[in-house]
Design a protein around this motif. Structure first.
Motif, short mmCIF file in Angstrom:
data_model
loop_
_atom_site.label_atom_id
_atom_site.label_comp_id
_atom_site.label_asym_id
_atom_site.label_seq_id
_atom_site.Cartn_x
_atom_site.Cartn_y
_atom_site.Cartn_z
N SER A 1 0.75 -1.22 -0.06
CA SER A 1 0.09 0.03 0.05
C SER A 1 0.87 1.30 -0.10
O SER A 1 0.35 2.21 -0.50
N SER A 2 2.19 1.10 0.62
CA SER A 2 3.00 2.38 0.52
C SER A 2 3.32 2.64 -0.89
O SER A 2 3.27 3.82 -1.08
N TYR A 3 3.31 1.67 -1.67
CA TYR A 3 3.69 2.17 -3.37
C TYR A 3 2.23 2.36 -3.83
O TYR A 3 2.18 3.60 -4.46
N GLN A 4 1.40 1.67 -3.84
CA GLN A 4 -0.08 2.06 -4.33
C GLN A 4 -0.68 3.15 -4.03
O GLN A 4 -1.09 4.11 -4.65
N LYS A 5 -0.55 3.57 -2.75
CA LYS A 5 -1.37 4.74 -2.47
C LYS A 5 -0.76 5.93 -2.65
O LYS A 5 -1.02 6.90 -3.01
N VAL A 6 0.96 5.94 -2.33
CA VAL A 6 1.65 7.18 -2.81
C VAL A 6 1.62 7.44 -4.28
O VAL A 6 1.58 8.55 -4.69
N SER A 7 1.77 6.19 -5.06
CA SER A 7 1.78 6.51 -6.41
C SER A 7 0.61 7.22 -6.86
O SER A 7 0.41 8.09 -7.95
N ARG A 8 -0.63 6.94 -6.27
CA ARG A 8 -1.78 7.58 -6.68
C ARG A 8 -1.79 8.96 -6.20
O ARG A 8 -2.08 9.87 -6.97
N VAL A 9 -1.19 9.47 -5.17
CA VAL A 9 -0.88 10.77 -4.85
C VAL A 9 -0.05 11.41 -5.76
O VAL A 9 -0.40 12.62 -6.13
N LEU A 10 0.85 10.77 -6.14
CA LEU A 10 1.80 11.41 -7.05
C LEU A 10 1.23 11.47 -8.64
O LEU A 10 1.53 12.50 -9.07
#
Length: 285
Positions: free
Chosen positions: A173-182
């Protein structure tokens, strides 16, 4: 064999899990005290049985905690204060919390066995099939997996160490969620300058997730000295567009940990070791 599951507390994910368990013939309890009308309607649609918290705890063979991460320890504390009276009752913490927090929860609930669990995927409605990852004592993990046999919830046991499921969830989720914010701030910057459509054309050329390209980790380390300053300029772009720039500064600071590896030929393990922050043994925090 019918089991009684106490669900703490049925949000959109929890109520969908409860409905899956009900479809298998299990009794699913929930506590309506202090819950919203929306939660009440979800529970009713899922066929859950209302019960005060003391009754829920005392009747349940399995206590399944699916609540906002911030409430995970408080929820476990409420159960610990009531005491689990039934021998063999299992507490399943399926919240997105750190491994250290789930260990604290297990310590607080001892001697009640705790299974560390993590849900990856959307709620099991409309044909969707999330995976429930489990880690902890094998006998109890097998028992939880059996509860969901024949449902749209897939299960996968990771091993007998508490913390593995939570680590997997947060790593993903650190990748999935941060990538969506980015993605949001990148699109916002492009939109500000009138090039949003062109950005989407570029992005559409890539269909594979960067997360599976682990071979690129050493390449990133070797190029960090160039990428860091570029992202500082990206931060300036975002600030000029009135968008948050803290993520770019944070990534630039992360890349700076690889400053000593300019153009080095590292392998993945060496690149990750260089990325890790050395801890002062006299000040481990």
């Amino acid at each position: 064999m019918t089991s009684t599951i106490g669900l703490l507390h049925p949000g959109s994910m929890g109520s969908a899990f409860g409905a899956q368990l009900r479809a298998r013939g299990h009794i699913v309890l929930w506590c309506p005290d202090g819950r919203s009308d929306t939660t009440r309607r979800r529970a009713e649609r899922a066929g859950l049985e209302a019960a005060a918290l003391p009754e829920l705890v005392s009747r349940s063979d399995v206590l399944l905690s699916l609540c906002p991460p911030a409430a995970a320890e408080e929820t476990a504390g409420q159960v610990a204060e009531l005491g689990v009276s039934e021998a063999g009752t299992i507490y399943v913490d399926a919240n997105a919390v750190s491994p250290s927090r789930v260990v604290n929860i297990a310590d607080r609930l001892a001697p009640t066995p705790v299974i560390d669990a993590a849900v990856v995927g959307s709620p099991p409605v409309g044909g969707k099939s999330p995976t429930l990852y489990l880690s902890g004592a094998v006998e109890q993990a097998d028992r939880i997996a059996e509860l969901f046999a024949g449902t749209d919830v897939r299960t996968h046991i990771l091993g007998d160490s508490i913390g593995k499921a939570s680590a997997l969830k947060l790593a993903y989720s650190s990748y999935q969620k941060v990538s969506r914010v980015l993605a949001a701030v990148a699109y916002g910057a492009a939109d500000t300058y009138g090039v949003a459509d062109e950005l989407l054309v570029i992005a559409a050329k890539r269909t594979r997730s960067y997360l599976v390209e682990t071979d690129y980790i050493p390449k990133t380390a070797a190029r960090a000295w160039r990428w860091g300053p570029e992202l500082e300029d990206a931060a300036a772009l975002l600030a000029d567009a009135g968008l948050p720039d803290s993520l770019m500064h944070a990534v630039a600071a992360t890349l700076a940990r690889w400053d000593g590896n300019r153009d080095d030929q590292l392998d993945i393990a060496e690149a990750l070791e260089a990325l890790r922050l050395e801890r002062d043994p006299d000040n481990p925090s």
